[in-house]
Design an enzyme around this catalytic site. Structure first.
Site, PDB file in Angstrom:
ATOM      1  N   ASP A  90       0.858  -1.185   0.000  1.00 25.63           N
ATOM      2  CA  ASP A  90       0.000   0.000   0.000  1.00 25.63           C
ATOM      3  C   ASP A  90       0.894   1.235   0.000  1.00 25.63           C
ATOM      4  O   ASP A  90       2.002   1.212   0.556  1.00 25.63           O
ATOM      5  CB  ASP A  90      -0.915   0.020   1.227  1.00 25.63           C
ATOM      6  CG  ASP A  90      -2.157   0.875   1.010  1.00 25.63           C
ATOM      7  OD1 ASP A  90      -3.257   0.313   0.907  1.00 25.63           O
ATOM      8  OD2 ASP A  90      -2.024   2.117   0.935  1.00 25.63           O
ATOM      9  N   ILE A  91       0.401   2.319  -0.608  1.00 22.15           N
ATOM     10  CA  ILE A  91       1.176   3.561  -0.640  1.00 22.15           C
ATOM     11  C   ILE A  91       1.313   4.165   0.749  1.00 22.15           C
ATOM     12  O   ILE A  91       2.338   4.773   1.069  1.00 22.15           O
ATOM     13  CB  ILE A  91       0.557   4.566  -1.634  1.00 22.15           C
ATOM     14  CG1 ILE A  91       1.444   5.800  -1.792  1.00 22.15           C
ATOM     15  CG2 ILE A  91      -0.851   4.936  -1.227  1.00 22.15           C
ATOM     16  CD1 ILE A  91       0.978   6.760  -2.870  1.00 22.15           C
ATOM     17  N   ASP A 118       4.194   2.513  -4.072  1.00 19.13           N
ATOM     18  CA  ASP A 118       3.232   3.234  -4.912  1.00 19.13           C
ATOM     19  C   ASP A 118       3.087   2.475  -6.223  1.00 19.13           C
ATOM     20  O   ASP A 118       4.083   2.271  -6.934  1.00 19.13           O
ATOM     21  CB  ASP A 118       3.770   4.650  -5.152  1.00 19.13           C
ATOM     22  CG  ASP A 118       2.800   5.557  -5.880  1.00 19.13           C
ATOM     23  OD1 ASP A 118       1.872   5.052  -6.542  1.00 19.13           O
ATOM     24  OD2 ASP A 118       2.991   6.789  -5.813  1.00 19.13           O
ATOM     25  N   ASN A 157      -5.678  -4.382  -6.651  1.00 23.12           N
ATOM     26  CA  ASN A 157      -6.812  -3.790  -5.949  1.00 23.12           C
ATOM     27  C   ASN A 157      -6.663  -2.286  -5.729  1.00 23.12           C
ATOM     28  O   ASN A 157      -7.661  -1.583  -5.584  1.00 23.12           O
ATOM     29  CB  ASN A 157      -6.967  -4.496  -4.590  1.00 23.12           C
ATOM     30  CG  ASN A 157      -7.976  -3.819  -3.701  1.00 23.12           C
ATOM     31  OD1 ASN A 157      -9.191  -4.012  -3.837  1.00 23.12           O
ATOM     32  ND2 ASN A 157      -7.493  -3.008  -2.772  1.00 23.12           N
ATOM     33  N   SER A 193     -14.892  -2.004 -11.359  1.00 26.61           N
ATOM     34  CA  SER A 193     -16.043  -1.331 -10.752  1.00 26.61           C
ATOM     35  C   SER A 193     -17.231  -1.509 -11.681  1.00 26.61           C
ATOM     36  O   SER A 193     -17.061  -1.852 -12.862  1.00 26.61           O
ATOM     37  CB  SER A 193     -15.723   0.169 -10.600  1.00 26.61           C
ATOM     38  OG  SER A 193     -16.875   0.942 -10.347  1.00 26.61           O
ATOM     39  N   TYR A 208     -11.961   8.201 -13.725  1.00 28.34           N
ATOM     40  CA  TYR A 208     -12.297   6.995 -12.971  1.00 28.34           C
ATOM     41  C   TYR A 208     -12.991   5.979 -13.876  1.00 28.34           C
ATOM     42  O   TYR A 208     -12.610   4.800 -13.929  1.00 28.34           O
ATOM     43  CB  TYR A 208     -13.195   7.357 -11.787  1.00 28.34           C
ATOM     44  CG  TYR A 208     -13.518   6.189 -10.888  1.00 28.34           C
ATOM     45  CD1 TYR A 208     -12.671   5.843  -9.850  1.00 28.34           C
ATOM     46  CD2 TYR A 208     -14.670   5.434 -11.078  1.00 28.34           C
ATOM     47  CE1 TYR A 208     -12.956   4.769  -9.018  1.00 28.34           C
ATOM     48  CE2 TYR A 208     -14.964   4.363 -10.255  1.00 28.34           C
ATOM     49  CZ  TYR A 208     -14.110   4.036  -9.224  1.00 28.34           C
ATOM     50  OH  TYR A 208     -14.394   2.960  -8.411  1.00 28.34           O
ATOM     51  N   VAL A 218     -18.956   0.137  -2.225  1.00 27.78           N
ATOM     52  CA  VAL A 218     -18.545  -0.761  -1.149  1.00 27.78           C
ATOM     53  C   VAL A 218     -18.315   0.080   0.112  1.00 27.78           C
ATOM     54  O   VAL A 218     -17.764   1.185   0.045  1.00 27.78           O
ATOM     55  CB  VAL A 218     -17.267  -1.530  -1.518  1.00 27.78           C
ATOM     56  CG1 VAL A 218     -16.903  -2.533  -0.421  1.00 27.78           C
ATOM     57  CG2 VAL A 218     -17.429  -2.239  -2.853  1.00 27.78           C
ATOM     58  N   THR A 245     -16.368   1.156   2.346  1.00 24.95           N
ATOM     59  CA  THR A 245     -14.957   1.327   2.674  1.00 24.95           C
ATOM     60  C   THR A 245     -14.662   2.814   2.846  1.00 24.95           C
ATOM     61  O   THR A 245     -15.478   3.665   2.460  1.00 24.95           O
ATOM     62  CB  THR A 245     -14.050   0.772   1.559  1.00 24.95           C
ATOM     63  OG1 THR A 245     -14.150   1.644   0.410  1.00 24.95           O
ATOM     64  CG2 THR A 245     -14.427  -0.642   1.180  1.00 24.95           C
TER      65      THR A 245
END
Length: 267
Positions: A37-38, A75, A102, A151, A168, A201, A203
Site C-alpha cells: 500500500d502507498i 506506490d 486492488n 467497478s 475513474y 462498497v 470502505t
C-alpha cells in the site's frame, strides 16, 4: 486442507478496505500474503488515504489467521518500487500464485489533476502490478490466478462530467481491456485473469464526507442498486475474489464478474 494452502497472494491497496478484506479472506483460506500500500496522501484525493498504522493492522489481522505476511509501502505508479516490494515478499515467502490488483482512488470533482492521478493509479498501477508479477508466475510453470478489481463503472458510464470522474470511468473500463488482453496472453501458461466489478462498497474510499457530498449532488441519476442495500461490504468482494482464485474456478478466465447488488441491471 484449506482451498489455498501453500499459495502466496500479492495484493495491492492492502492497508484497509477491500484490500484488507481480501488479504484476511485469502489468509483464512490458507494463503500467505504479500501486502502493498502507498500509505501516503495523493494531492488530488480529497479524502484521507491509508496510513502505515492501517497497514500494520492488516498485518496483525492476517497473522491472527495463522498466515504469514510481508507488508511493504509502495506506490503502484512506480513500477520499479512495486517490483522491489514484490521481491521482498518473494525472498521471504518463496513463491507467487495469486495477484490481486486492488489499489485504487476516486478523486471525483477534482479537475485535471484528478484525471491524471486516477488514470495513473487505477489503470497504469494495475498494469504495473501484473507486469511485475508475470515473470515469476511464468518461471514457476505452475499456472496462477490474477484478479483485477474494476467497478460497475468499468461496465457502465457514470453521470459526472468532471475530469476526475471521467478518468475513474475510463480507467475502470481500461482494466477490462487489460484483463482480456492478459487472459489471452497468459492462457498458454495456465494463468487465469479475471476482473471483479463492485457497486459502492462500505470502505473509506466511499464512506467519507467528500464522496457522500458528491453522490448527493449527483442525485438519483447517480444510479443505485436493484437489491435494497445502499452498498455492499468489503467481505462480499473478498468472497468473490476467493472463489476466482481457487480451484473451484480453475477454468474461469477472461470474465467480468459483477458484485453489484443488481446495479448494472437496474440501469
Amino acid at each position: 486442507m484449506r482451498a489455498l494452502d501453500g499459495k502466496v497472494a500479492f495484493i495491492t491497496g492492502a492497508a484497509r478496505g477491500q484490500g484488507r478484506a481480501e488479504a484476511i479472506r485469502l489468509a483464512s483460506d490458507g494463503a500467505n500474503i504479500i501486502a502493498v500500500d502507498i500509505c501516503d496522501q495523493i494531492a488530488s484525493v480529497p479524502y484521507p488515504l491509508a496510513t502505515p498504522d492501517d497497514l500494520a493492522l492488516t498485518v496483525k489481522l492476517v497473522e491472527d489467521t495463522g498466515a504469514r505476511i510481508v507488508a511493504q509501502q509502495a506506490d503502484v505508479r512506480d513500477q520499479d518500487g512495486l517490483k522491489s516490494a514484490l521481491a521482498a515478499g518473494l525472498d521471504e515467502l518463496g513463491r507467487l500464485d495469486i495477484v490481486i490488483a486492488n489499489a485504487g482512488i476516486a478523486p471525483m470533482d477534482t479537475g485535471q489533476a484528478g484525471w491524471r492521478d486516477v488514470v495513473d493509479v487505477n489503470l497504469t498501477g494495475t498494469y504495473h502490478t501484473v507486469e511485475v508479477a508475470i515473470p515469476t508466475l511464468i518461471e514457476q510453470g505452475e499456472g496462477g490466478s490474477i484478479v483485477l478489481i474494476s467497478s460497475v463503472a468499468g461496465l457502465v458510464g457514470m453521470v459526472s462530467g468532471d475530469p476526475g470522474a471521467m478518468g475513474y470511468t475510463a480507467a475502470k473500463h481500461g482494466i477490462v481491456g487489460l484483463m482480456r488482453q492478459y487472459a489471452n496472453i497468459l492462457a498458454e501458461h495456465s494463468i487465469r485473469v479475471n476482473s471483479v466489478h463492485p457497486t459502492g462498497v462500505n470502505t473509506p474510499m466511499i464512506d467519507n464526507d467528500f464522496v457522500r457530498a458528491w453522490l448527493q449532488r449527483m442525485g438519483p441519476q447517480a444510479g443505485g442498486n436493484a437489491l435494497p442495500v445502499p452498498a455492499v461490504e468489503p467481505e462480499d468482494i473478498a468472497n468473490a475474489v476467493a472463489w476466482l482464485v481457487s480451484d473451484a474456478a480453475r477454468y474461469v478466465t477472461g470474465v467480468t464478474l459483477p458484485v453489484d447488488a443488481g446495479a448494472i441491471v437496474k440501469r
